[in-house]
Design an enzyme around this catalytic site. Structure first.
Site, PDB file in Angstrom:
ATOM      1  N   LYS A 290       0.850  -1.199   0.000  1.00  0.00           N
ATOM      2  CA  LYS A 290       0.000   0.000   0.000  1.00  0.00           C
ATOM      3  C   LYS A 290       0.876   1.236   0.000  1.00  0.00           C
ATOM      4  CE  LYS A 290      -3.986  -1.749   2.619  1.00  0.00           C
ATOM      5  NZ  LYS A 290      -5.001  -1.529   1.586  1.00  0.00           N
ATOM      6  N   ARG A 364     -10.333 -11.410   2.023  1.00  0.00           N
ATOM      7  CA  ARG A 364     -11.198 -12.463   1.473  1.00  0.00           C
ATOM      8  C   ARG A 364     -10.514 -13.830   1.540  1.00  0.00           C
ATOM      9  NH1 ARG A 364     -11.608  -9.220  -4.077  1.00  0.00           N
ATOM     10  NH2 ARG A 364     -11.227  -7.534  -2.591  1.00  0.00           N
TER      11      ARG A 364
HETATM   12  N1  BES Z   1      -8.056  -3.604   4.358  1.00  0.00           N
HETATM   13  C1  BES Z   1      -8.219  -3.220   3.023  1.00  0.00           C
HETATM   14  C2  BES Z   1      -9.508  -2.447   2.774  1.00  0.00           C
HETATM   15  C3  BES Z   1      -9.668  -1.139   3.473  1.00  0.00           C
HETATM   16  C4  BES Z   1      -9.335   0.040   2.845  1.00  0.00           C
HETATM   17  C5  BES Z   1     -10.196  -1.078   4.738  1.00  0.00           C
HETATM   18  C6  BES Z   1      -9.520   1.247   3.481  1.00  0.00           C
HETATM   19  C7  BES Z   1     -10.392   0.130   5.363  1.00  0.00           C
HETATM   20  C8  BES Z   1     -10.052   1.287   4.746  1.00  0.00           C
HETATM   21  C9  BES Z   1      -8.230  -4.451   2.116  1.00  0.00           C
HETATM   22  O1  BES Z   1      -7.469  -5.513   2.535  1.00  0.00           O
HETATM   23  C10 BES Z   1      -7.707  -4.003   0.785  1.00  0.00           C
HETATM   24  O2  BES Z   1      -6.603  -3.552   0.750  1.00  0.00           O
HETATM   25  N2  BES Z   1      -8.494  -4.136  -0.240  1.00  0.00           N
HETATM   26  C11 BES Z   1      -8.128  -3.720  -1.542  1.00  0.00           C
HETATM   27  C12 BES Z   1      -8.693  -4.701  -2.524  1.00  0.00           C
HETATM   28  C13 BES Z   1      -8.169  -4.515  -3.920  1.00  0.00           C
HETATM   29  C14 BES Z   1      -6.706  -4.846  -3.996  1.00  0.00           C
HETATM   30  C15 BES Z   1      -8.965  -5.401  -4.855  1.00  0.00           C
HETATM   31  C16 BES Z   1      -8.691  -2.319  -1.783  1.00  0.00           C
HETATM   32  O3  BES Z   1      -9.792  -2.036  -1.308  1.00  0.00           O
HETATM   33  O4  BES Z   1      -8.019  -1.510  -2.391  1.00  0.00           O
HETATM   34 ZN    ZN Z   2      -5.429  -5.415   1.979  1.00  0.00          ZN
END
Ligand code: BES
Ligand code: ZN
Ligand code: ZN
Length: 515
Positions: A290, A364
């Site tokens: 990230k 997931r």
């Molecule tokens: N934990 C994150 C989602 C999230 C984002 C929670 C902001 C709370 C605040 C999750 O694991 C994630 O990173 N999801 C990705 C999925 C994508 C790679 C398909 C996302 O939402 O960008």
């Molecule tokens: Zn994530």
């Protein structure tokens, strides 16, 4: 000058409404009172709650007089402090409850009256806390449960790790006989505060092990009805949770699969409600790292586990006559030489293979195994909560939790609960349209990101989870949008929200009492 005296004097200057009858010793008693004031329908004036009117009468109308001379009619959520009006209470906070006619609102999907009480009481308690008042009596405002929730939630502050802490405030119901409602509200509020505590805590403090130990400790008083299993890595391996393990192996921190059994139902064999929570104690994204800005918020990526476990602690404290099993796969998502790599294929407990095209879509993966395992208990319903997608935040922001469900019955129960708690839910689609986007994988049965990755991200994530569900009543709650609070929910301070713990508790209570 003592800090408290300075605070009082500043506040007095600000408010221009002092009334000195209290002695010096009373200033140090640090006892406060919160009293509710409604807006008068169609007029510029106020209308006191029963408790406030009673108090006003005992003081020969002093409160109404002060309210009149101190400024315009008190608006909803606003507070006004009066000093020295009563011997026992050096500080009295009058709080604005809005209109007397407020009730369940079809447009807002909540009970405005209850929300107004939570907002007003929380504001009053916080004002008194700022004045270093250490004991506050609270007007039940006609709904002692909501008043208690407002007090407990409003006063919560995560300052464990700071040298300078806010005044610890104890609260007590004032002018009402509904002690049961007050106690229930405190438990609801404290339940949400437990989730906030776990979510706010830094990831180097709240590791999977510490998380599990904390929940075990919180459940210890209810040992008669509760069993806690902290499943170690060997157990997770034996249970062939390949998807969960693929995420946890990227970190030095050992994973824990937390399993809670609460047997509150007289018939201990009655099919349980199964709650599953995503427990990523830190989500760096893994190899699909990230951006560093804002990454610290990912310490709350165990919000699903926190809200689910906190709601079970609360259900036990309330002695709800229901059987609940809570499951929380707990681990970190980190980049390392052992971490998942884009394109890796892993196998979940039910044998389905998953191509991990983005290691940041880890929630997931760990939920896939937890959902498979959940079915082994033959539950009456499965509800999972997860801070699953940034896309959920884009869709609804912090207004409501997104609910994806295959069951109208379950939706109705969750929705009804949320209207009462004010911690809202909104139904989202589970179309085949989205399923097609996660079942079209080059190497495996499923891909962990949707084919058109950005579009409908919350919906493709839900469609992915559905591939691990066979029960008739399942709901996935995407709580990413409600994870934090800036200033949207007036009775929560800025920080991790602990939402939707109270809705989960109310939902479980609904099932317990209606069957
Ligand atoms: N934990 C994150 C989602 C999230 C984002 C929670 C902001 C709370 C605040 C999750 O694991 C994630 O990173 N999801 C990705 C999925 C994508 C790679 C398909 C996302 O939402 O960008
Ligand atoms: Zn994530
Ligand atoms: Zn995550």
């Amino acid at each position: 000058m003592l800090p408290m005296r300075r605070a009082i004097l500043t506040a007095v200057r600000k408010n221009h409404c002092r009334f000195f009858s209290a002695s010096q010793s009373n200033w140090n008693a640090r006892k406060g009172l919160v009293l509710g004031v409604y807006e008068k329908e169609g007029e510029d004036g106020s209308h006191l709650t029963e408790a406030a009117a009673c108090w006003d009468k005992a003081l020969s109308g002093k409160l109404s007089e002060l309210l009149k001379i101190s400024g315009p009619a008190l608006k909803k959520g606003k507070t006004r402090i009066f000093y020295g009006v009563h011997q026992d209470f050096p500080c009295v906070a009058a709080v604005g409850l809005g209109k007397t006619t407020a009730s369940v609102c079809g447009a807002e999907n909540w009970d405005t009256c209850k929300e107004n009480i939570r907002e007003a009481v929380s504001a009053g308690c916080r004002q008194l806390q700022d004045l270093e008042v250490s004991h506050v009596e609270v007007d039940g405002c006609g709904d002692a449960q909501s008043a208690a929730e407002g007090a407990a939630l409003g006063l919560f502050q995560y300052d464990q790790l700071k040298s300078k802490k806010k005044t610890k405030v104890t609260t007590q119901l004032h002018g009402s006989t509904d002690l049961a409602g007050w106690e229930k509200g405190l438990l609801y509020g404290e339940g949400q505060n437990l989730a906030r505590l776990l979510m706010e805590g830094p990831a180097n403090h709240i590791t999977p092990t510490v998380f599990a130990d904390t929940i075990e400790e919180k459940l210890a008083p209810y040992a008669e009805w509760v069993t806690v299993h902290k499943r170690p890595q060997t157990w997770i391996e034996e249970h062939q949770m390949g998807a969960f393990l693929s995420v946890s192996k990227g970190s030095e921190e050992p994973p824990v699969f937390l399993e809670l059994h609460y047997n509150g139902c007289p018939d201990r064999t009655k099919a349980p409600l199964l709650l599953v929570g995503k427990g990523i104690t830190f989500d760096s994204g893994g190899i699909s790292l990230k951006p560093s800005s804002g990454m610290d918020a990912m310490r709350a990526d165990m919000g699903g586990a926190a809200t689910v476990c906190a709601s079970i602690v609360t259900a036990a404290a309330l002695k709800l006559p229901i059987n609940i099993i809570g499951l929380a796969p707990l681990c970190e998502n980190m980049p390392s030489g052992k971490a998942n790599k884009p394109g890796d294929v892993v196998r979940a407990q039910n044998g389905k293979t998953i191509q991990v095209d983005n290691t940041d879509a880890e929630g997931r993966l760990i939920l896939a195994d937890a959902l498979c395992y959940a079915h082994t208990f033959k539950p009456s319903a499965i509800v999972n909560a997860a801070t699953l997608t940034g896309a959920m935040d884009v869709a609804l922001g912090s207004a409501a939790t997104g609910v994806f469900t295959n069951s109208d019955w379950l939706w109705e129960k969750l929705y009804t609960a949320s209207v009462v708690t004010g911690d809202r839910v909104w139904r989202m689609p589970l179309f085949q349209h989205y399923t097609r986007q996660v079942t079209d994988s080059q190497l495996a049965d499923l891909n962990n990101i949707g084919k058109y990755s950005r579009s409908g991200g919350a919906c493709t994530a839900a469609a992915f989870l559905r591939e691990f569900v066979t029960v008739t009543h399942w709901a996935h709650l995407d709580i990413a949008g409600v994870m934090t609070n800036k200033d949207e929910i007036p009775y929560l301070r800025k920080g991790m929200s602990g939402r939707p713990t109270r809705t989960l508790v109310e939902f479980a209570a609904g099932l317990a009492h209606q069957g």
